[in-house]
Write a protein that holds these residues in place. Structure first.
Motif, PDB file in Angstrom:
ATOM      1  N   THR A  99      -2.106   9.255   4.994  1.00  0.00           N
ATOM      2  CA  THR A  99      -3.031   8.160   5.246  1.00  0.00           C
ATOM      3  C   THR A  99      -3.739   8.365   6.582  1.00  0.00           C
ATOM      4  O   THR A  99      -3.091   8.640   7.584  1.00  0.00           O
ATOM      5  CB  THR A  99      -2.274   6.824   5.285  1.00  0.00           C
ATOM      6  N   THR A 100      -5.037   8.260   6.565  1.00  0.00           N
ATOM      7  CA  THR A 100      -5.791   8.418   7.811  1.00  0.00           C
ATOM      8  C   THR A 100      -5.864   7.090   8.546  1.00  0.00           C
ATOM      9  O   THR A 100      -5.597   6.039   7.967  1.00  0.00           O
ATOM     10  CB  THR A 100      -7.230   8.889   7.532  1.00  0.00           C
TER      11      THR A 100
ATOM     12  N   ARG B 230       0.797  -1.201   0.000  1.00  0.00           N
ATOM     13  CA  ARG B 230       0.000   0.000   0.000  1.00  0.00           C
ATOM     14  C   ARG B 230       0.836   1.260   0.000  1.00  0.00           C
ATOM     15  O   ARG B 230       0.439   2.285  -0.536  1.00  0.00           O
ATOM     16  CB  ARG B 230      -0.951   0.013   1.184  1.00  0.00           C
ATOM     17  N   LEU B 231       1.986   1.180   0.652  1.00  0.00           N
ATOM     18  CA  LEU B 231       2.872   2.333   0.665  1.00  0.00           C
ATOM     19  C   LEU B 231       3.282   2.672  -0.761  1.00  0.00           C
ATOM     20  O   LEU B 231       3.229   3.821  -1.194  1.00  0.00           O
ATOM     21  CB  LEU B 231       4.118   2.047   1.504  1.00  0.00           C
TER      22      LEU B 231
ATOM     23  N   ILE C 295      -6.418  -1.153   5.434  1.00  0.00           N
ATOM     24  CA  ILE C 295      -5.274  -1.905   4.934  1.00  0.00           C
ATOM     25  C   ILE C 295      -5.060  -3.158   5.778  1.00  0.00           C
ATOM     26  O   ILE C 295      -4.856  -4.254   5.269  1.00  0.00           O
ATOM     27  CB  ILE C 295      -3.993  -1.036   4.961  1.00  0.00           C
ATOM     28  N   ILE C 296      -5.134  -2.969   7.071  1.00  0.00           N
ATOM     29  CA  ILE C 296      -4.877  -4.069   7.985  1.00  0.00           C
ATOM     30  C   ILE C 296      -5.954  -5.142   7.922  1.00  0.00           C
ATOM     31  O   ILE C 296      -5.660  -6.332   7.880  1.00  0.00           O
ATOM     32  CB  ILE C 296      -4.715  -3.538   9.417  1.00  0.00           C
ATOM     33  N   SER C 297      -7.192  -4.682   7.889  1.00  0.00           N
ATOM     34  CA  SER C 297      -8.276  -5.668   7.884  1.00  0.00           C
ATOM     35  C   SER C 297      -8.316  -6.443   6.580  1.00  0.00           C
ATOM     36  O   SER C 297      -8.889  -7.528   6.505  1.00  0.00           O
ATOM     37  CB  SER C 297      -9.623  -4.984   8.133  1.00  0.00           C
TER      38      SER C 297
ATOM     39  N   ARG D   5       2.393   6.111  -2.768  1.00  0.00           N
ATOM     40  CA  ARG D   5       3.458   6.978  -3.244  1.00  0.00           C
ATOM     41  C   ARG D   5       3.298   7.230  -4.732  1.00  0.00           C
ATOM     42  O   ARG D   5       3.373   8.364  -5.203  1.00  0.00           O
ATOM     43  CB  ARG D   5       4.827   6.349  -2.963  1.00  0.00           C
ATOM     44  N   ARG D   6       3.046   6.150  -5.473  1.00  0.00           N
ATOM     45  CA  ARG D   6       2.909   6.297  -6.919  1.00  0.00           C
ATOM     46  C   ARG D   6       1.704   7.141  -7.282  1.00  0.00           C
ATOM     47  O   ARG D   6       1.757   7.960  -8.192  1.00  0.00           O
ATOM     48  CB  ARG D   6       2.788   4.917  -7.561  1.00  0.00           C
TER      49      ARG D   6
END
Lengths: 107, 107
Positions: free
Chosen positions: A92-93, A42-43, A100-102, A47-48
């Motif tokens: 990112t909030t 996700r990072l 992302i985690i879930s 970024r992209r």
DNA sequence: GACGATTATGTCTAATGTGACATATACTTT
DNA sequence: AAAGTATATGTCACATTAGACATAATCGTC
């Protein structure tokens, strides 16, 4: 644990447990690694999407290009702390972070 | 940033930015610290709910009682990595983990 | 209020993560 | 296909985080 997945992780440079317990990656350990890889993915996406280079992001988080590359590659030498801080630096909030985690494979 | 909150964090041993930028904790930094504190709170809740002592949990994650105490106290010397791994060791699912994060004050 | 169990705090050394740098590789554009 | 830009990979000195231990403070229970 699937042979397939083990190979995939090892290819990324992870040492999957000790030699003796080679085949039995604990659930926690697996979940932890998966989580990191998910954050890494996700990072890069974020970024992209922002059309930033790794150098740009490195400056934003006061790190270096090589570390950003390693973050995105899911290198074992990067901590969740750094990943999270980088994601936060990209705006990112917590809500997105939690998504992302879930969405990690291991529910 | 509220004076009140600053005091609260400092009381926990956090060095809130440098002396010069004392009053302007960046959003990311604040979000990051809040996140850690939230994870810390939940770790304690989960451990107690399971009726485990800090010593018990320490054994489970191959750490020490003092480190567990520091985790739960939100001590700056503990990483998100350790917090997350401890929560996972307590059987926390990604779904629950994500809930913890999204419930952080800074949305 | 002493006792036992639990948790908090401080401080060591070892282990791990860090930014920085060099350099290799991959992409783009010309 | 060369030059320029971006990313990948390896290494290192330094900083941070780790587990461990000692010890203090806190909390019941008697």
């Amino acid at each position: 644990m699937r042979e397939e997945k083990k190979k995939r992780l090892e290819a990324k440079g992870w040492k999957v447990g000790d030699a003796k317990e080679f085949l039995s990656l604990s659930d926690e350990e697996e979940a932890y690694i998966e989580l990191k890889l998910r954050l890494a993915e996700r990072l890069r996406e974020r970024r992209r999407h922002r059309r930033l280079t790794q150098v740009d992001l490195a400056r934003m988080v006061k790190s270096s290009q090589s570390r950003v590359a390693k973050m995105e590659a899911g290198d074992p030498s990067v901590s969740i702390d750094l990943l999270v801080r980088s994601l936060l630096a990209l705006g990112t909030t917590n809500r997105e972070l939690s998504k992302i985690i879930s969405s990690s494979r291991i529910a």
